[in-house]
Motif scaffolding. Sequence first.
Motif, PDB file in Angstrom:
ATOM      1  N   GLY A 222      43.636  13.721 153.219  1.00  0.00           N
ATOM      2  CA  GLY A 222      43.015  14.819 153.946  1.00  0.00           C
ATOM      3  C   GLY A 222      42.716  14.455 155.386  1.00  0.00           C
ATOM      4  O   GLY A 222      42.948  15.256 156.313  1.00  0.00           O
ATOM      5  N   VAL A 223      42.206  13.226 155.612  1.00  0.00           N
ATOM      6  CA  VAL A 223      41.911  12.773 156.967  1.00  0.00           C
ATOM      7  C   VAL A 223      43.188  12.678 157.799  1.00  0.00           C
ATOM      8  O   VAL A 223      43.235  13.137 158.952  1.00  0.00           O
ATOM      9  CB  VAL A 223      41.193  11.401 156.930  1.00  0.00           C
ATOM     10  CG1 VAL A 223      41.099  10.801 158.335  1.00  0.00           C
ATOM     11  CG2 VAL A 223      39.804  11.545 156.324  1.00  0.00           C
ATOM     12  N   VAL A 224      44.241  12.112 157.219  1.00  0.00           N
ATOM     13  CA  VAL A 224      45.508  11.962 157.938  1.00  0.00           C
ATOM     14  C   VAL A 224      46.104  13.324 158.280  1.00  0.00           C
ATOM     15  O   VAL A 224      46.560  13.559 159.411  1.00  0.00           O
ATOM     16  CB  VAL A 224      46.508  11.138 157.106  1.00  0.00           C
ATOM     17  CG1 VAL A 224      47.901  11.181 157.741  1.00  0.00           C
ATOM     18  CG2 VAL A 224      46.035   9.701 156.990  1.00  0.00           C
ATOM     19  N   VAL A 225      46.084  14.255 157.314  1.00  0.00           N
ATOM     20  CA  VAL A 225      46.618  15.601 157.559  1.00  0.00           C
ATOM     21  C   VAL A 225      45.837  16.288 158.676  1.00  0.00           C
ATOM     22  O   VAL A 225      46.418  16.922 159.570  1.00  0.00           O
ATOM     23  CB  VAL A 225      46.562  16.447 156.267  1.00  0.00           C
ATOM     24  CG1 VAL A 225      46.814  17.922 156.585  1.00  0.00           C
ATOM     25  CG2 VAL A 225      47.598  15.949 155.270  1.00  0.00           C
TER      26      VAL A 225
ATOM     27  N   PRO B 285      36.238  14.937 161.059  1.00  0.00           N
ATOM     28  CA  PRO B 285      37.369  15.862 161.173  1.00  0.00           C
ATOM     29  C   PRO B 285      36.947  17.283 161.545  1.00  0.00           C
ATOM     30  O   PRO B 285      37.675  17.979 162.262  1.00  0.00           O
ATOM     31  CB  PRO B 285      37.999  15.829 159.771  1.00  0.00           C
ATOM     32  CG  PRO B 285      37.573  14.525 159.194  1.00  0.00           C
ATOM     33  CD  PRO B 285      36.196  14.307 159.722  1.00  0.00           C
ATOM     34  N   ILE B 286      35.781  17.720 161.062  1.00  0.00           N
ATOM     35  CA  ILE B 286      35.332  19.076 161.374  1.00  0.00           C
ATOM     36  C   ILE B 286      34.967  19.184 162.851  1.00  0.00           C
ATOM     37  O   ILE B 286      35.392  20.109 163.556  1.00  0.00           O
ATOM     38  CB  ILE B 286      34.135  19.473 160.490  1.00  0.00           C
ATOM     39  CG1 ILE B 286      34.545  19.491 159.025  1.00  0.00           C
ATOM     40  CG2 ILE B 286      33.604  20.853 160.897  1.00  0.00           C
ATOM     41  CD1 ILE B 286      33.397  19.760 158.073  1.00  0.00           C
ATOM     42  N   ILE B 287      34.175  18.231 163.346  1.00  0.00           N
ATOM     43  CA  ILE B 287      33.782  18.266 164.754  1.00  0.00           C
ATOM     44  C   ILE B 287      35.012  18.113 165.645  1.00  0.00           C
ATOM     45  O   ILE B 287      35.118  18.753 166.694  1.00  0.00           O
ATOM     46  CB  ILE B 287      32.760  17.163 165.053  1.00  0.00           C
ATOM     47  CG1 ILE B 287      31.473  17.396 164.249  1.00  0.00           C
ATOM     48  CG2 ILE B 287      32.432  17.118 166.548  1.00  0.00           C
ATOM     49  CD1 ILE B 287      30.422  16.322 164.416  1.00  0.00           C
ATOM     50  N   GLY B 288      35.956  17.274 165.215  1.00  0.00           N
ATOM     51  CA  GLY B 288      37.157  17.059 166.008  1.00  0.00           C
ATOM     52  C   GLY B 288      38.143  18.203 165.980  1.00  0.00           C
ATOM     53  O   GLY B 288      39.181  18.137 166.644  1.00  0.00           O
ATOM     54  N   SER B 289      37.816  19.268 165.250  1.00  0.00           N
ATOM     55  CA  SER B 289      38.741  20.397 165.154  1.00  0.00           C
ATOM     56  C   SER B 289      38.541  21.411 166.280  1.00  0.00           C
ATOM     57  O   SER B 289      39.093  22.503 166.217  1.00  0.00           O
ATOM     58  CB  SER B 289      38.569  21.104 163.807  1.00  0.00           C
ATOM     59  OG  SER B 289      37.297  21.708 163.702  1.00  0.00           O
ATOM     60  N   TYR B 290      37.793  21.049 167.334  1.00  0.00           N
ATOM     61  CA  TYR B 290      37.544  22.029 168.393  1.00  0.00           C
ATOM     62  C   TYR B 290      38.801  22.515 169.124  1.00  0.00           C
ATOM     63  O   TYR B 290      38.747  23.570 169.779  1.00  0.00           O
ATOM     64  CB  TYR B 290      36.493  21.530 169.387  1.00  0.00           C
ATOM     65  CG  TYR B 290      36.733  20.169 169.992  1.00  0.00           C
ATOM     66  CD1 TYR B 290      37.684  19.975 170.991  1.00  0.00           C
ATOM     67  CD2 TYR B 290      35.981  19.073 169.606  1.00  0.00           C
ATOM     68  CE1 TYR B 290      37.879  18.740 171.559  1.00  0.00           C
ATOM     69  CE2 TYR B 290      36.163  17.825 170.167  1.00  0.00           C
ATOM     70  CZ  TYR B 290      37.109  17.669 171.148  1.00  0.00           C
ATOM     71  OH  TYR B 290      37.297  16.428 171.717  1.00  0.00           O
ATOM     72  N   PRO B 291      39.962  21.817 169.056  1.00  0.00           N
ATOM     73  CA  PRO B 291      41.163  22.438 169.631  1.00  0.00           C
ATOM     74  C   PRO B 291      41.512  23.780 168.993  1.00  0.00           C
ATOM     75  O   PRO B 291      42.176  24.613 169.625  1.00  0.00           O
ATOM     76  CB  PRO B 291      42.250  21.389 169.367  1.00  0.00           C
ATOM     77  CG  PRO B 291      41.528  20.097 169.349  1.00  0.00           C
ATOM     78  CD  PRO B 291      40.222  20.410 168.683  1.00  0.00           C
TER      79      PRO B 291
ATOM     80  N   GLY C 235      43.190  19.831 155.531  1.00  0.00           N
ATOM     81  CA  GLY C 235      42.682  18.464 155.461  1.00  0.00           C
ATOM     82  C   GLY C 235      41.170  18.418 155.342  1.00  0.00           C
ATOM     83  O   GLY C 235      40.617  17.649 154.538  1.00  0.00           O
ATOM     84  N   ILE C 236      40.485  19.240 156.118  1.00  0.00           N
ATOM     85  CA  ILE C 236      39.021  19.304 156.053  1.00  0.00           C
ATOM     86  C   ILE C 236      38.576  19.777 154.673  1.00  0.00           C
ATOM     87  O   ILE C 236      37.606  19.260 154.096  1.00  0.00           O
ATOM     88  CB  ILE C 236      38.471  20.242 157.152  1.00  0.00           C
ATOM     89  CG1 ILE C 236      38.714  19.622 158.536  1.00  0.00           C
ATOM     90  CG2 ILE C 236      36.986  20.512 156.936  1.00  0.00           C
ATOM     91  CD1 ILE C 236      38.399  20.564 159.671  1.00  0.00           C
ATOM     92  N   THR C 237      39.271  20.762 154.140  1.00  0.00           N
ATOM     93  CA  THR C 237      38.919  21.293 152.817  1.00  0.00           C
ATOM     94  C   THR C 237      39.070  20.227 151.737  1.00  0.00           C
ATOM     95  O   THR C 237      38.230  20.106 150.842  1.00  0.00           O
ATOM     96  CB  THR C 237      39.825  22.495 152.479  1.00  0.00           C
ATOM     97  OG1 THR C 237      39.654  23.502 153.480  1.00  0.00           O
ATOM     98  CG2 THR C 237      39.455  23.078 151.117  1.00  0.00           C
ATOM     99  N   ILE C 238      40.144  19.427 151.824  1.00  0.00           N
ATOM    100  CA  ILE C 238      40.358  18.359 150.849  1.00  0.00           C
ATOM    101  C   ILE C 238      39.196  17.364 150.867  1.00  0.00           C
ATOM    102  O   ILE C 238      38.642  17.002 149.826  1.00  0.00           O
ATOM    103  CB  ILE C 238      41.681  17.628 151.122  1.00  0.00           C
ATOM    104  CG1 ILE C 238      42.875  18.546 150.812  1.00  0.00           C
ATOM    105  CG2 ILE C 238      41.785  16.339 150.308  1.00  0.00           C
ATOM    106  CD1 ILE C 238      44.210  17.978 151.247  1.00  0.00           C
ATOM    107  N   VAL C 239      38.800  16.942 152.066  1.00  0.00           N
ATOM    108  CA  VAL C 239      37.696  15.982 152.182  1.00  0.00           C
ATOM    109  C   VAL C 239      36.398  16.586 151.682  1.00  0.00           C
ATOM    110  O   VAL C 239      35.618  15.943 150.977  1.00  0.00           O
ATOM    111  CB  VAL C 239      37.550  15.501 153.640  1.00  0.00           C
ATOM    112  CG1 VAL C 239      36.336  14.577 153.774  1.00  0.00           C
ATOM    113  CG2 VAL C 239      38.807  14.774 154.093  1.00  0.00           C
ATOM    114  N   ALA C 240      36.155  17.855 152.031  1.00  0.00           N
ATOM    115  CA  ALA C 240      34.911  18.510 151.638  1.00  0.00           C
ATOM    116  C   ALA C 240      34.806  18.675 150.130  1.00  0.00           C
ATOM    117  O   ALA C 240      33.769  18.399 149.522  1.00  0.00           O
ATOM    118  CB  ALA C 240      34.797  19.875 152.326  1.00  0.00           C
TER     119      ALA C 240
END
Length: 296
Positions: free
Chosen positions: A283-286, A109-115, A143-148
């Motif tokens: 978190g992933v879905v969000v 999710p972090i890498i995919g946040s480049y938008p 979402g990233i924060t939840i997973v982290a």
Amino acid sequence: MDLLNAVGRRWVVMIVNAVTMGLVAALAWGIHDFAVRLAGRAQPLMIVLLSVLFFGMVFQLLLIVFTGGLAPVSGAAVRLSLIAGLWFLVAAICLYVAFQRGPVKLVAPIIGSYPIISLLLASLNGSPSSLFQWVAVGAILAGITIVALTSDAADTGGYTIGPTIAVSGLAAVSFALTFAFGQSAAAIADERLTIAITRLVALGLLLAALLVKQQPILPDLKTLPLLAFMGLMDTVALFCVLSTGGLDNAHFAAAVSSIFGLITVLLSWLFLRETLSLLQWGGVVVTFCGIGYLAL
């Protein structure tokens, strides 16, 4: 006959657009990133990356040979491709390191946040962003924060979460810059050559670095089929994103391709048995809902 040709061209235009190319890239990169975890178990990670870049270069050259009809490339396109190649190497190294350090559910999710980076760059260049776009950015970060926060040391193979997040974040920034410079180059020159230059720069720099450090460069022969397949997937993905430079709304390709992480997460859940709690699934879905909104 003319009517049939016109209808055929219309369907090609409808199918071959930035969004479609982005979806193909997402699928190819999702499979590639899942394979990184498998290939990296048997040999050093930089050998895996070097091999994938090499096979990717071979496939790119084969594309040029079999399609032919190349046009000269301007100096501006070469410069843009060189810069794109540098950022592509940084992005690839960070991606490989991130997937080795931490679980896919955190890294992807972090890498995919480049938008998000693309949105910030657009705002800096005078293109205002809507309130809903910034809400989507907030959803991605939440979402990233939840997973982290719900990942522990055992999930990340003993590594601390902070550096893993930092490396993943640098990968996201580097991919955004790769796409920005690469699409600009493809918009003013033959994308087959500009992408080849981008790949050659990344391959040459990594090979030179490994030789200077006297590091091994030859992969395990048993993994060659997997490495070649990874090179093909990476070639398809990068070509789909960068070749859209001349299409309408070219930035959609990079944005849509960012959902590759969802594919990687699902593959890792299915085959690597990476467990996700209900909160982490949320978190992933969000995160990917936010990415999906920015993509559209």
